[in-house]
Design a protein around this motif. Structure first.
Motif, PDB file in Angstrom:
ATOM      1  N   GLY B 314       6.939  14.747  -8.803  1.00 32.59           N
ATOM      2  CA  GLY B 314       6.929  16.057  -9.445  1.00 32.59           C
ATOM      3  C   GLY B 314       5.564  16.512  -9.923  1.00 32.59           C
ATOM      4  N   LEU B 315       4.821  15.605 -10.549  1.00 34.45           N
ATOM      5  CA  LEU B 315       3.540  16.023 -11.138  1.00 34.45           C
ATOM      6  C   LEU B 315       2.338  15.661 -10.262  1.00 34.45           C
ATOM      7  CD1 LEU B 315       5.335  16.374 -13.705  1.00 34.45           C
ATOM      8  CD2 LEU B 315       3.302  15.754 -15.025  1.00 34.45           C
ATOM      9  N   LEU B 316       2.484  14.639  -9.428  1.00 31.28           N
ATOM     10  CA  LEU B 316       1.318  14.181  -8.649  1.00 31.28           C
ATOM     11  C   LEU B 316       1.433  14.513  -7.166  1.00 31.28           C
ATOM     12  CD1 LEU B 316       0.796  10.683 -10.341  1.00 31.28           C
ATOM     13  CD2 LEU B 316      -0.569  12.757 -10.672  1.00 31.28           C
ATOM     14  N   GLY B 317       2.598  14.983  -6.747  1.00 28.65           N
ATOM     15  CA  GLY B 317       2.759  15.352  -5.341  1.00 28.65           C
ATOM     16  C   GLY B 317       2.810  14.164  -4.391  1.00 28.65           C
ATOM     17  N   VAL B 318       3.217  13.011  -4.896  1.00 27.07           N
ATOM     18  CA  VAL B 318       3.427  11.861  -4.002  1.00 27.07           C
ATOM     19  C   VAL B 318       4.610  12.174  -3.089  1.00 27.07           C
ATOM     20  CG1 VAL B 318       4.106   9.424  -3.915  1.00 27.07           C
ATOM     21  CG2 VAL B 318       2.446  10.201  -5.623  1.00 27.07           C
ATOM     22  N   GLN B 319       4.481  11.807  -1.815  1.00 26.76           N
ATOM     23  CA  GLN B 319       5.519  12.123  -0.827  1.00 26.76           C
ATOM     24  C   GLN B 319       6.739  11.219  -1.015  1.00 26.76           C
ATOM     25  OE1 GLN B 319       5.341  14.758   1.295  1.00 26.76           O
ATOM     26  NE2 GLN B 319       3.520  15.165   0.022  1.00 26.76           N
ATOM     27  N   GLU B 320       7.910  11.845  -1.191  1.00 29.49           N
ATOM     28  CA  GLU B 320       9.126  11.061  -1.372  1.00 29.49           C
ATOM     29  C   GLU B 320       9.362  10.122  -0.184  1.00 29.49           C
ATOM     30  OE1 GLU B 320      11.731  14.072  -2.793  1.00 29.49           O
ATOM     31  OE2 GLU B 320      12.896  12.669  -3.996  1.00 29.49           O
ATOM     32  N   ALA B 321       9.053  10.604   0.999  1.00 24.95           N
ATOM     33  CA  ALA B 321       9.267   9.789   2.206  1.00 24.95           C
ATOM     34  C   ALA B 321       8.444   8.507   2.139  1.00 24.95           C
ATOM     35  CB  ALA B 321       8.894  10.604   3.447  1.00 24.95           C
ATOM     36  N   ASP B 322       7.191   8.634   1.673  1.00 21.34           N
ATOM     37  CA  ASP B 322       6.325   7.444   1.585  1.00 21.34           C
ATOM     38  C   ASP B 322       6.815   6.486   0.502  1.00 21.34           C
ATOM     39  OD1 ASP B 322       4.646   8.321   3.630  1.00 21.34           O
ATOM     40  OD2 ASP B 322       3.539   9.622   2.240  1.00 21.34           O
ATOM     41  N   LEU B 323       7.340   7.054  -0.596  1.00 21.60           N
ATOM     42  CA  LEU B 323       7.922   6.194  -1.638  1.00 21.60           C
ATOM     43  C   LEU B 323       9.072   5.393  -1.057  1.00 21.60           C
ATOM     44  CD1 LEU B 323       7.982   8.516  -4.797  1.00 21.60           C
ATOM     45  CD2 LEU B 323       6.831   6.307  -4.613  1.00 21.60           C
ATOM     46  N   GLU B 325       9.583   4.675   2.196  1.00 19.80           N
ATOM     47  CA  GLU B 325       9.197   3.767   3.282  1.00 19.80           C
ATOM     48  C   GLU B 325       8.315   2.616   2.782  1.00 19.80           C
ATOM     49  OE1 GLU B 325       7.464   5.741   6.596  1.00 19.80           O
ATOM     50  OE2 GLU B 325       7.027   3.874   7.702  1.00 19.80           O
ATOM     51  N   PHE B 326       7.341   2.937   1.922  1.00 17.63           N
ATOM     52  CA  PHE B 326       6.346   1.910   1.528  1.00 17.63           C
ATOM     53  C   PHE B 326       6.550   1.388   0.103  1.00 17.63           C
ATOM     54  CE2 PHE B 326       4.379   4.807   4.604  1.00 17.63           C
ATOM     55  CZ  PHE B 326       4.070   3.923   5.618  1.00 17.63           C
ATOM     56  N   GLY B 327       7.323   2.125  -0.687  1.00 14.98           N
ATOM     57  CA  GLY B 327       7.550   1.704  -2.061  1.00 14.98           C
ATOM     58  C   GLY B 327       6.471   2.234  -2.992  1.00 14.98           C
ATOM     59  N   ASP B 365       7.607 -10.250  -0.716  1.00 19.38           N
ATOM     60  CA  ASP B 365       6.392  -9.644  -0.141  1.00 19.38           C
ATOM     61  C   ASP B 365       5.633  -8.818  -1.168  1.00 19.38           C
ATOM     62  OD1 ASP B 365       8.530  -7.932  -0.265  1.00 19.38           O
ATOM     63  OD2 ASP B 365       7.746  -6.610   1.308  1.00 19.38           O
ATOM     64  N   LYS B 366       6.284  -8.497  -2.305  1.00 21.25           N
ATOM     65  CA  LYS B 366       5.575  -7.782  -3.371  1.00 21.25           C
ATOM     66  C   LYS B 366       5.743  -8.540  -4.692  1.00 21.25           C
ATOM     67  CE  LYS B 366       5.386  -3.215  -1.306  1.00 21.25           C
ATOM     68  NZ  LYS B 366       5.523  -1.763  -1.500  1.00 21.25           N
ATOM     69  N   PRO B 367       4.935  -9.605  -4.855  1.00 26.24           N
ATOM     70  CA  PRO B 367       5.085 -10.474  -6.029  1.00 26.24           C
ATOM     71  C   PRO B 367       4.534  -9.831  -7.300  1.00 26.24           C
ATOM     72  CG  PRO B 367       3.167 -11.140  -4.767  1.00 26.24           C
ATOM     73  CD  PRO B 367       3.828 -10.025  -3.992  1.00 26.24           C
TER      74      PRO B 367
END
Lengths: 417, 417
Positions: B314-323, B325-327, B365-367
């Protein structure tokens, strides 16, 4: 059986660091009911360390060393102890493996100098360091009736090794006859003197005892009981705690490991509410406090650090006209910040801070230490609170006090609604 | 001529207070060039205090006592010292008058218990206490070549007595032949062991000496010189500092009072650049670090605490799709956070942190300890840095390391551009 604390490090003799390790171990020994009568600080000097060991052996049986376990040439606590008792050093492969594993975790390779940390006196056991590279030793009977433990100087590593290994060892080896168990009640929003007057009579108790402490704007009462067992001590403490809590009311926010952030977090969880923050003078400190609690993502969504007025206007919707008329440090701007972040992040509550942390930026009518806290909740009504923390303390003090006070206002709101 | 610090007080043995008096006196002695090799803490117990005096006289000539000068029965430092040297106590009327005057100033009457504080050993001089009721003593030659000073345990009173009376006395009595001046170089991004190997030869220097320290992920080298004057000491230090800086290169970020936040702030000021931050796992800690510097409003506009993914979008414009797919903890999201906050707040640089601070939330894979730092600058190109801080330290450690490392990356960027 008497313990003695020996802190090794030239940095202590130069006054570069405060000897917090001695205080930690002193508190711990008192809690375990292990008497200790002397603490000694000595530099990284083999001859002087040996003289200190010789003196300590004449008056104590449990020698607790901190410092001088690092990989550098001036770290020589363990080899000096080994030398004193005429025991050779042996390299312990399990330590090498452990250090290599820890370096690998950080994507690094162990340096040759770390090998030094794997040298343990013959006859001594390893005191594992779960968080750092330098292990300590537990050495039973290097001389009859004597036990020696060494810990690194890094407080976090030392604390963990003490709690995980040393305490169970001392309990299982008969060092703790009678236990001293303490419970610390935590207060916010009342000065130490005011609280002391309210609970004055309790200071005359003998078992448990009640003693006041104050630091960083927080007031604490420590209730300490002597008893054969922890449960027996707790039974002595419970009624006193209940009386103190009754007298203090809302000013008592928690006990022992509680923090304002953890208590507020629990209250938000209980009510299923969520929180966002808007910070000016604290610059993110309030958010950092809230997220210091693991699991805070269940109720804390985030916030806006509106250090510059453009951010107050652009991201929080603060009215430029009000900024001009009342200034960034004002009740109305604090309210607009709280409302703005709450609606922007769609949370139940919005909490804001705007103030003058100093040392610069103060004026006649808006002195350093003037802080406004805004609190917007589900209802229409928005609150703001004005504080004058004064300018006798430093910037860090005012910022910390502002964040804690904001949390405390939200805590009282959650308890009253 | 060697000094020794002896701190008297059962509260120190119980760990109720931190021994800041020992640190203060240690710093002062180092500054005056008076060597001191031992510090001792002992409780309010005459026999043990006497044993400590006996040991100290065997290795030191200037004995500095703090604590145990109060009016209560457990304050017995001075009478025990007098007893040790077999000198009777004499009541000094000028002390009574002074205490009565101080009480009168606060509209109070001196209590009988205060008379005790007027008892001074025959042969000793009064060390006046200008701010409190308890005076100390200066006792020259209770035994040949020995000087004894006592100070109250209250730090403010002790500091003032030290500066007003003790320092001039020591200088006029030939205790201060030379001064010890120290400079501390600060490093980030290199482990202590690796730095130690690079500069190993310097550890053998005698004047100035070079010694390494490490805490909170930072490594320091302290250069200390003995000389007749501070300027002469600085002349000895300067060439060594220059060599060390040459060897360390960019890993040395500053000296003495510098912090990563202050150094980055200065670099931003010099280039007229501005900064905003986007924080996930640090929750505001990076902003708090930056704004701990007074005047940071000249280059730091603010930021977004995007703890929850909704805020990242919402505030930073991070792509939901990337969240999806990549976390949230990924290089691409770190980059989008940095770009988002930079464009949102219209700053020269945008700095972001997203990671897993633990203790929960880790996976194969994400410790825990996996952290991505994003850095967006004026150019199109956006950088991200991956770190694996491991899970052996606690949440606080990982968060602090993340903020410092983010500042360090910006620092290197500013120095290289």
């Amino acid at each position: 059986m008497v313990a003695e604390i020996i802190c090794v490090g030239t940095e202590l003799l130069l006054g570069d660091i405060l000897n917090s390790n001695a205080q930690f171990l002193a508190q711990q020994l008192a809690g375990l009911g292990i008497p200790h009568y002397y603490q000694t600080v000595v530099g990284d000097n083999p001859d002087r360390i040996k003289k200190v060991i010789d003196i300590a052996l004449g008056r104590s049986q449990l020698l607790l060393f901190t410092g001088g376990l690092g990989p550098t040439p001036d770290d020589l606590t363990v080899e000096t102890i080994a030398d004193f008792f005429g025991s050779p050093l042996r390299e312990r492969p399990e330590i090498i493996e452990d250090i290599e594993r820890k370096f690998a975790q950080r994507g690094r390779v162990m340096s040759p100098s770390n090998r030094k940390q794997a040298l343990i006196p013959e006859g001594a056991d390893i005191l594992p360091n779960s968080s750092g590279s330098a292990p300590g030793i537990i050495w039973q009977n290097p001389r009859d009736g004597v036990t020696i433990m060494t810990f690194p100087g890094v407080p976090a590593e030392m604390h963990r090794m003490w709690e995980e290994i040393a305490v169970p060892y001392l309990k299982s080896h008969g060092w703790c006859q009678e236990t001293i168990y303490s419970r610390t009640l935590r207060f916010w929003g009342i000065p130490e003197s005011a609280l002391a007057e309210k609970v004055n009579d309790f200071f005359n108790l003998t078992n448990p005892t009640v003693a006041p402490y104050a630091n960083h704007g927080e007031v604490k009462l420590r209730i300490s009981a002597r008893a054969p067992s922890e449960s027996a001590a707790q039974e002595l403490i419970l009624p006193v705690e209940e009386e103190l809590r009754k007298i203090a009311g809302l000013d008592c926010y928690g006990a022992d490991g509680d923090s304002l952030a953890s208590v507020v977090g629990q209250l938000l969880l209980n009510t299923g509410a969520s929180l966002s923050v808007a910070e000016s003078c604290t610059g993110g400190g309030l958010g950092a406090m809230l997220t210091s609690i693991s699991g805070s993502s269940n109720y804390f969504y985030g916030g806006v650090i509106s250090y510059d007025n453009r951010v107050k206007v652009g991201l929080l919707g603060v009215q430029e006209a009000d900024l001009m008329e009342f200034g960034a440090v004002s009740s109305i701007v604090a309210k607009q910040m709280a409302v703005g972040v709450r609606s922007r992040l769609e949370t139940t509550f919005g909490l804001s801070i705007t103030g003058i942390a100093g040392p610069g930026g103060g004026s006649e009518d808006k002195p350093v230490g003037l802080v406004y806290i805004g609190l917007a909740g589900p209802s229409e009504e928005v609150e703001s609170f004005e504080y004058r923390f004064g300018n006798i303390r430093d910037r860090h003090w005012i910022r910390n006090l502002s964040s804690c006070t904001a949390l405390d206002q939200l805590r009282r709101k959650l308890l009253n609604s």
